[in-house]
Design a protein around this motif. Sequence first.
Motif, PDB file in Angstrom:
ATOM      1  N   LEU A  28      28.880  56.385  18.370  1.00  7.70           N
ATOM      2  CA  LEU A  28      28.880  56.669  16.938  1.00  7.70           C
ATOM      3  C   LEU A  28      29.709  55.643  16.184  1.00  7.70           C
ATOM      4  O   LEU A  28      29.267  55.075  15.180  1.00  7.70           O
ATOM      5  N   TRP A  29      30.898  55.402  16.691  1.00  6.45           N
ATOM      6  CA  TRP A  29      31.782  54.491  15.979  1.00  6.45           C
ATOM      7  C   TRP A  29      31.363  53.044  16.122  1.00  6.45           C
ATOM      8  O   TRP A  29      31.567  52.235  15.209  1.00  6.45           O
ATOM      9  N   LYS A  30      30.760  52.722  17.234  1.00  3.03           N
ATOM     10  CA  LYS A  30      30.242  51.361  17.395  1.00  3.03           C
ATOM     11  C   LYS A  30      29.233  51.073  16.301  1.00  3.03           C
ATOM     12  O   LYS A  30      29.267  50.027  15.647  1.00  3.03           O
ATOM     13  N   ARG A  31      28.372  52.059  16.074  1.00  5.61           N
ATOM     14  CA  ARG A  31      27.362  51.875  15.047  1.00  5.61           C
ATOM     15  C   ARG A  31      27.994  51.737  13.668  1.00  5.61           C
ATOM     16  O   ARG A  31      27.630  50.884  12.875  1.00  5.61           O
TER      17      ARG A  31
ATOM     18  N   GLY B  44      30.380  45.766   9.225  1.00  4.47           N
ATOM     19  CA  GLY B  44      30.719  44.381   9.505  1.00  4.47           C
ATOM     20  C   GLY B  44      32.075  44.198  10.158  1.00  4.47           C
ATOM     21  O   GLY B  44      32.676  43.119  10.077  1.00  4.47           O
ATOM     22  N   VAL B  45      32.540  45.224  10.837  1.00  2.63           N
ATOM     23  CA  VAL B  45      33.810  45.076  11.553  1.00  2.63           C
ATOM     24  C   VAL B  45      33.552  44.261  12.813  1.00  2.63           C
ATOM     25  O   VAL B  45      32.595  44.524  13.531  1.00  2.63           O
TER      26      VAL B  45
ATOM     27  N   GLN C  37      35.575  51.225  21.964  1.00  2.00           N
ATOM     28  CA  GLN C  37      35.953  51.575  23.345  1.00  2.00           C
ATOM     29  C   GLN C  37      37.453  51.599  23.554  1.00  2.00           C
ATOM     30  O   GLN C  37      38.000  52.514  24.166  1.00  2.00           O
ATOM     31  N   TYR C  38      38.138  50.570  23.059  1.00  2.00           N
ATOM     32  CA  TYR C  38      39.576  50.495  23.293  1.00  2.00           C
ATOM     33  C   TYR C  38      40.317  51.642  22.612  1.00  2.00           C
ATOM     34  O   TYR C  38      41.258  52.208  23.163  1.00  2.00           O
ATOM     35  N   ILE C  39      39.874  51.961  21.399  1.00  2.00           N
ATOM     36  CA  ILE C  39      40.575  53.020  20.668  1.00  2.00           C
ATOM     37  C   ILE C  39      40.399  54.356  21.372  1.00  2.00           C
ATOM     38  O   ILE C  39      41.370  55.090  21.597  1.00  2.00           O
TER      39      ILE C  39
ATOM     40  N   LEU D  87      42.148  57.036  13.762  1.00  2.00           N
ATOM     41  CA  LEU D  87      42.368  55.664  14.211  1.00  2.00           C
ATOM     42  C   LEU D  87      41.174  54.765  13.900  1.00  2.00           C
ATOM     43  O   LEU D  87      41.342  53.625  13.448  1.00  2.00           O
ATOM     44  N   CYS D  88      39.989  55.266  14.143  1.00  2.00           N
ATOM     45  CA  CYS D  88      38.812  54.441  13.891  1.00  2.00           C
ATOM     46  C   CYS D  88      38.642  54.132  12.415  1.00  2.00           C
ATOM     47  O   CYS D  88      38.179  53.047  12.048  1.00  2.00           O
TER      48      CYS D  88
END
Lengths: 477, 364
Positions: free
Chosen positions: B51-54, B60-61, B69-71, B104-105
């Motif tokens: 979800l957050w990857k998308r 544009g991050v 993944q790291y978070i 965090l995200c």
Amino acid sequence: MLVRRCLRLCSLCTRVVYSSGVRRGGWRTLVGHASVKHANRTDVPHWGRVMFKRFFHSDLGELYKNESVQVYLEQLMEEHRDLSKKLQHAYLSESDRKGLTKKHTELLPLASVFRSIEQAQKDLEEVSSLLKGLAGTKDEDEDLTQLLKEEEAQISSKILALRRDVRTQKTQLINAEVCDGPLFLHEVFSLPQLIKALIPTDPLDSSNVLLEVVSGRTTGGDICQQFTKEMFDMYQGFAFYKNWDFEVLNYTPAEYGGLHHAAARIAGENVYRHLKHEGGTHRVQRIPEVGLSSRMQRIHTGTVTVIILPQPVEFEVHIDPKDLRIDTFRSRGPGGQSVNTTDSAVRVVHLPTGITAECQQTRSQLQNRETAMRMLRARLYQGMMGKETEQRNTARKQQVGTRSQSERIRTYNFSQDRVTDHRTGYTTRDIKEFMRGGEALDDLISDILEHTEKEALLEAAENSSSLKRTESGPSAD
Amino acid sequence: MWRRSLSTSYYRCFGCRSSGPKVLWKSQAVRTCSAPALPAGRITPLQAVKLWKRRFEERGVTEPEQSSQYIIAHLLGAKTIESLEQERLTEFLSREQTEQIWKLCTTRLSRMPVQYVIEEWDFRDLTLKMRPPVFIPRPETEELVELVLNDLQMKTEMGVPAETEPTCLEVGCGSGAISLSLLKSLPQLKGVTLDQSQDAVDLTRENALRLGLEDRLEIHHIDVMKDAETLLSLIRPVTTLVSNPPYLFSEDMASLEPEILSVCFCCVLLPRFEDPAALDGGEDGLKVIKQILTLAPQILSSYGRAYLEVDPRHPPLIRQWVEGNVDGLQFKEARHDITGRPRFCILQKEEVKQGPQAGSGLRN
């Protein structure tokens, strides 16, 4: 009557399995393979057929009887005697002495086993002649009982001593021909040891390994990726079972939860010896959990490739830094202070050979680079060694463990709950237990090792005897 | 160049790049600005990553997948997502965990570097605490440490008499990466380090304590440009001088990635993450380097060495400059980083050559 006594004799020392031939009366020499674990289930010796999990292979006894092996053994014993004499009496230079002592020490275990066999042989000859003498007499029972009791004590202790030295060997279950067979009880108990001492050792046997699993392709959904993960877990379990160190170097999951490819470094005692025959294509047959095929209960076939590389000691592989190209995220941009990134993946390319290795396991680029370099070293070493192993291959060896990559070496059939190794024909059930990577896998690997080591011994014996023949030819005057 | 100092509680963005052409003038912390709503039901870590990857991609991050993944791995107590078992990744997250991830995200949405978001990162074999605006260690600097260690190793192998107490001075500690790495690898070493930023000094102290190395490291709040005398009075000559000084050319500062210098079009004030003072080396990028090298002969003991990380254009410039301007210091060599760029300079303190008029003895 005689038979029954000998039976008791045997059963005290080991568990005995009878072939169906016994029904026809008399004894029949039969040497088969079965682990002690299986014998537990057939504890009480009984007449009749016993089911083996594995097929019968040619026995150690036959191996021993093999002429080349006998000759080889004789040669080695002679060499040992010579060495002993030289070391004691002859005047030697420092380096000569060192060399001879080394050889002497190598042959020592063999010599001692051989001697103990000779001794045991003598003992047994005595016993059997006594038994023969007593056969048919009226006092048979009493005297025999007493004699047997004495002998039992002797044999038990001797066997315990010999057994202690035999490591994870399978105990040979045999019917010994007491009367007229050349194969004596004690001889047979020491055989595993003897053979073990004779087998030429692969210098790489004690190395650590780099293990890789790569998912293959299939029409059956994601069974390959799922199975790749299970295989990796199995080897991890095996490493745990054997008390080895298992360090994951690379773990690339697949889209839907399985594993695409992974690599690990396994360190411990004789890792390569155990795992070297795991390399190759493993085939899986199961019904996928999702999709049309699952509903229709249709079985699909997939493959997983396992690669085992012995990990050399660092200094053995010399890599010139100029021959390397290292790719990182930072290679693309200006790098340095101007870029901040969390991408610490490293890929190392060995330019002359084109061999690559990559790693993105940790958050530190330097650590990833070190891991990638280790993998590269192992692959380069394998490339170098590949030529040597090719030369060592013989027609015999090709029967076991050296099939080409495209031929599957083992099949895991989930629907039928069995695992079959195609090189030896070994089959086992309870695939779930097998995939835990514990004793079941260890048994299979031991079986393969017995095969290959036997082949190696025969080859060494034949080479050596043919060598002797050529030597003695021209020198014979 | 903006030189506002930052408060310790991150930053303030007076607007943000939200979806569409709407311009928002809100005076609030970015983390609540355009914060995506929490999921209605429960989700698994794997689903959260996707979800957050998308989301990161949409906005544009940079490095959307790694960021996500790291978070999330960090929140589950691991360093990487790969090190977590499958069971863990498919287990539903608790409400608190989900809230934490979202918080965090969302911070990452503002382009804050991941290292600041999770407040830690790895350097060689150490895990260090990270905090804005203290400079985040770069991978090249791992190689700088490697270089120093190899050199020192070679010295002991060659039979050069070991110093009874090998000492090291670092200029610009930042998070303490270089000094702490050296101390960890060389149990005999004692170190002194300094930084012009109080934040950096504090963070280094914190990291030293966490690693149990605080008894071998002296940390000073000193600006090498302004307080050279103070510095020289504080220390005795050392065997090793090491530094990753700000070496960017001023003109390059403007084109930095948003993670370092975030430009928000609808903003008056610039949010920034890393301290520009840790990056800007002046017009030719050599401002701080020159100062360090000028002081080097007084900092180093005889045959002591200085190791610097620099811009790839610098080595020939430095060599030339040192030859003409610094007595007693010899440019030994330039080394490349693994991407093949000349990145490191090694200089050695030699005995001063006696000039024709020199009547005095050797200067130290």
